[in-house]
Design an enzyme around this catalytic site. Sequence first.
Site, PDB file in Angstrom:
ATOM      1  N   ASP A  13       6.664 -12.756 -17.069  1.00  0.00           N
ATOM      2  CA  ASP A  13       7.511 -12.849 -17.961  1.00  0.00           C
ATOM      3  C   ASP A  13       7.233 -14.209 -18.742  1.00  0.00           C
ATOM      4  O   ASP A  13       6.316 -14.926 -18.424  1.00  0.00           O
ATOM      5  CB  ASP A  13       8.779 -13.055 -17.446  1.00  0.00           C
ATOM      6  CG  ASP A  13       9.644 -11.706 -17.072  1.00  0.00           C
ATOM      7  OD1 ASP A  13       9.095 -10.770 -17.225  1.00  0.00           O
ATOM      8  OD2 ASP A  13      10.938 -11.877 -16.640  1.00  0.00           O
ATOM      9  N   HIS A 134      15.564 -11.712 -21.631  1.00  0.00           N
ATOM     10  CA  HIS A 134      15.182 -12.971 -20.740  1.00  0.00           C
ATOM     11  C   HIS A 134      16.499 -13.417 -20.413  1.00  0.00           C
ATOM     12  O   HIS A 134      17.535 -13.315 -20.972  1.00  0.00           O
ATOM     13  CB  HIS A 134      14.819 -14.061 -22.206  1.00  0.00           C
ATOM     14  CG  HIS A 134      14.627 -15.431 -21.911  1.00  0.00           C
ATOM     15  ND1 HIS A 134      13.611 -15.789 -20.608  1.00  0.00           N
ATOM     16  CD2 HIS A 134      14.956 -16.545 -22.441  1.00  0.00           C
ATOM     17  CE1 HIS A 134      13.358 -17.118 -20.708  1.00  0.00           C
ATOM     18  NE2 HIS A 134      14.080 -17.554 -21.793  1.00  0.00           N
TER      19      HIS A 134
END
Length: 310
Positions: A13, A134
Amino acid sequence: MPPPRLLMVVTGDDFGYCPRRNQGIVDCFLAGGISNASLLVNASAAKEAAALAGRHKIPIGLHANLSEGSPVCQNLQQVSTLINPRGFFHGKMGFRQALERGQLSMKQVELELRAQVQRFVELTGHLPYHMDGHQHVHVLPDVREVVAQVLSDLRIPFTRVPVEPGLHSCPWLPAHLQTFYTQVEKDALDSVPIFRRYGIRWPDVYLGLSTMGQNMSVSTLQRALKEALAAGTTEPSSRGASGLRQPVVTAELMVHPGFSSHPEEGGCGEGPDNFSQSSEREHELNVLRSPAVLELYHQERVQLCGFRDL
């Protein structure tokens, strides 16, 4: 070679967060520690990350961001419900509080998500293979409907459903994280029927909350893999609607490899956060590319892949 028991997308990520994050993700991919990355298109080093992905053939998707930094959509950068008086998103918990109070425009959420997909296409030359959120914003109430609509309209096939088997029997997780993760899990479970209705897909099992940062080790990864194999298709998979059972379990492992951000370099406009400046990212990087973890994958018959391989 015996056939794999687990097809696993290992997603790094926050690609694009800063040059040191980018370097860590590339190093981890080249060492066989990850097989996929998720790009923050409003981050300071997003253009460099997209170029690196193209150069090294790293499969990437969109890490949709509504909580950190500034909007991509120009019409939302001056006055909108998504930003504070300083022009930045409300933050991980601030976004959730504003949502709960009914202060966020879902039309503006949609405009921003579509703008982020467009920025992704401009940077990479193709649509994302998957889109997640996110800080897990994509499974929040109301937001998940917008996310599902955008994914369906743009034919982005995969998302993330952060429901991790065995998460509640991890004594090393502090109480405040358990509380937050429990809410994430509830939101994710409530998203399942919505994502199914729009034909969105996701792997059988999600992993990564129990192995973040300093909690990542060979033993915690081994435990997570065993939980994934045990859960199999009993988890709320996108394949559950059709009733199909496949011999190979599919999973996504969320990870955050990278080198520590410099204090004045990176982020999405406000500078890097504490987690990014800590040594925990580099710890994840070192564990993921260690021979012991690669041997663990071999022993457990885990084959790493991208979303497009599922």
